[in-house]
Motif scaffolding. Structure first.
Motif, PDB file in Angstrom:
ATOM      1  N   LYS A  21       5.606 -48.382 -58.424  1.00  0.00           N
ATOM      2  CA  LYS A  21       6.133 -47.059 -58.095  1.00  0.00           C
ATOM      3  C   LYS A  21       5.534 -46.661 -56.756  1.00  0.00           C
ATOM      4  O   LYS A  21       4.321 -46.473 -56.635  1.00  0.00           O
ATOM      5  N   SER A  29      11.144 -45.560 -57.014  1.00  0.00           N
ATOM      6  CA  SER A  29      10.889 -44.607 -55.926  1.00  0.00           C
ATOM      7  C   SER A  29      10.317 -43.311 -56.489  1.00  0.00           C
ATOM      8  O   SER A  29      10.229 -43.120 -57.709  1.00  0.00           O
ATOM      9  N   ARG A  41      12.548 -38.477 -49.285  1.00  0.00           N
ATOM     10  CA  ARG A  41      13.956 -38.856 -49.115  1.00  0.00           C
ATOM     11  C   ARG A  41      14.076 -40.126 -48.269  1.00  0.00           C
ATOM     12  O   ARG A  41      14.859 -41.033 -48.588  1.00  0.00           O
ATOM     13  N   ARG A  91      12.969 -43.176 -50.430  1.00  0.00           N
ATOM     14  CA  ARG A  91      13.964 -43.611 -51.415  1.00  0.00           C
ATOM     15  C   ARG A  91      15.074 -44.424 -50.746  1.00  0.00           C
ATOM     16  O   ARG A  91      15.500 -45.467 -51.260  1.00  0.00           O
ATOM     17  N   GLU A  92      15.561 -43.931 -49.614  1.00  0.00           N
ATOM     18  CA  GLU A  92      16.638 -44.637 -48.922  1.00  0.00           C
ATOM     19  C   GLU A  92      16.188 -46.030 -48.489  1.00  0.00           C
ATOM     20  O   GLU A  92      16.937 -47.007 -48.623  1.00  0.00           O
ATOM     21  N   TYR A 121      15.938 -51.860 -58.627  1.00  0.00           N
ATOM     22  CA  TYR A 121      15.533 -50.563 -58.077  1.00  0.00           C
ATOM     23  C   TYR A 121      15.838 -49.458 -59.085  1.00  0.00           C
ATOM     24  O   TYR A 121      16.901 -49.452 -59.717  1.00  0.00           O
ATOM     25  N   ASP A 146      15.686 -45.214 -59.095  1.00  0.00           N
ATOM     26  CA  ASP A 146      15.459 -43.964 -58.382  1.00  0.00           C
ATOM     27  C   ASP A 146      14.562 -43.072 -59.242  1.00  0.00           C
ATOM     28  O   ASP A 146      14.916 -42.744 -60.387  1.00  0.00           O
ATOM     29  N   ARG A 197      14.039 -40.064 -59.272  1.00  0.00           N
ATOM     30  CA  ARG A 197      14.645 -38.804 -59.699  1.00  0.00           C
ATOM     31  C   ARG A 197      15.373 -38.939 -61.034  1.00  0.00           C
ATOM     32  O   ARG A 197      15.687 -37.926 -61.670  1.00  0.00           O
TER      33      ARG A 197
END
Length: 379
Positions: A228, A268, A313, A316-317, A333, A335, A337
């Motif tokens: 993470k 992420s 942000r 994450r991208e 992967y 995310d 969120r």
């Protein structure tokens, strides 16, 4: 009562043990890696998040002597005492604490620290069923623990492993900051639901893509691996995008050197409003501290993203791009969120999830990971 020598074969989740003044001190990094770490990481890895005693016994009474070392922050409310969770055949059966112990008093405004020595204590569990059973005593995830003596009213032997080994690395959120107890940190919740043996390398303030941490993961036996990445790189303001991308590749390359085919999940950051679009460094909210409240804030300038400063942000991208472009069918992967998002409970100190959110994150991870890339492979 029978006294059983405390040896490494009774421990799970620890990668090393050290002889202390009174007994055995579990570590989550081997000695060679600790020698390369800074003071923050050395403190974090010595807090035994995910470490537990595991044995088989018919005992109805269990006593564990231990010396704890806790932290106290000047001007803030006392931190909750560490909790020992007792699991019998995988079920949380009782909880307790040892009391006493050493206290490190820390002044957040100056960084000064003072040690106040204390005495060992004992946690006792009784009234347990007398049949043969597997017992785990999960050590407090948020305080250093020196194990001194284990006493039972029946013999004990090391318990067999119960599942695949899941090796996880992350920040204080993975370490378990603000979780209610060691088995309710989100990785422990997920491991329980996924039937996995957890090795938790979540280090408070120290998920920095350190090469020696990747080497430790490379050399640690594991069936499932997750990393993470993000929040500490932003709130520590330790690198720019130019350094971040090759550092991630290097970290993953090193892990792959030891685990070429294991499912490897890159996670992420969870939703954290102060750093979504504002770079670090992060800092304590001084005005909140004056009122005895610990809260964090971002001190960077959003305009600095143009110069390569990292935000959540941006991270994450980039992580999503890296995973998509690497030629690795066993690399996945997630995310962050999806574990904690914008519409979930606010982070009480603007950075760390509360106890209820830890449980929810663990449940969501179990569904997304153990029901996805970590699901048993069909032969």
């Amino acid at each position: 009562m029978i006294t059983t020598p405390l040896t490494a074969d009774l421990l799970r989740g620890a990668l090393d043990v050290e002889s202390g003044a009174h007994g055995l001190v579990p570590h989550r990094l081997p000695a060679w890696a600790r020698a390369r770490a800074d003071a923050q990481l050395r403190m974090a890895e010595s807090q035994p998040s995910g470490v537990r005693l595991a044995f088989r016994t018919r005992a109805t009474v269990i006593e564990l002597d231990a010396l704890r070392t806790t932290r106290s922050y000047v001007g803030t409310p006392p931190r909750p005492d560490g909790v020992y969770d007792l699991l019998v055949d995988g079920r949380l059966t009782a909880q307790g604490g040892v009391g006493g112990g050493n206290t490190v008093h820390i002044d957040l405004s100056t960084g000064a620290a003072r040690m106040e020595p204390g005495a060992p204590g004992t946690v006792r569990f009784d009234g347990l069923p007398g049949h043969a059973k597997d017992v785990e005593i999960w050590l407090p995830h948020n305080e250093i623990t020196e194990l001194i003596a284990l006493r039972t009213d029946a013999p004990v032997s090391p318990a067999p492993a119960r599942g695949r080994v899941w090796l996880h690395h992350g920040s204080s959120i993975s370490h378990g900051s603000d979780a209610a107890s060691p088995v309710t940190t989100w990785p422990a919740v997920a491991a329980g639901l996924g039937g996995a043996e957890l090795v938790n390398l979540g280090f408070s303030g120290s998920a920095m893509l350190d090469p020696f941490t990747a080497r430790v993961m490379r050399d640690t036996p594991a069936d499932l691996i997750s990393v993470k990445i993000g929040i500490n790189l932003v709130n520590g303001d330790v690198m720019r995008l130019r350094a971040f991308t090759p550092a991630v590749h290097g970290f993953l390359d090193t892990i792959r050197d030891g685990h070429p085919d294991a499912p490897l999940l890159v996670v992420s950051p969870i939703w954290c409003p102060i750093h979504e679009d504002t770079p670090g460094p992060g800092a304590f909210d001084v005005e909140a501290l004056k009122s005895g409240v610990v809260r964090f804030r971002a001190t960077g300038d959003p305009a600095e993203r143009a110069a390569g400063k990292l935000t959540l942000r941006v991270i994450r991208e980039e992580l999503a791009r890296i995973v998509a472009e690497r030629a690795d069918e066993n690399l996945h992967y997630l995310d962050g969120r999806d574990l904690h998002g914008e519409n979930d409970r606010p982070l009480p100190d603007n950075l760390h999830p509360d106890a209820a959110t830890h449980r929810l994150m663990g449940e969501r991870f179990a569904k997304l990971a153990f029901g996805g890339p970590f699901a048993p492979r069909q032969l």
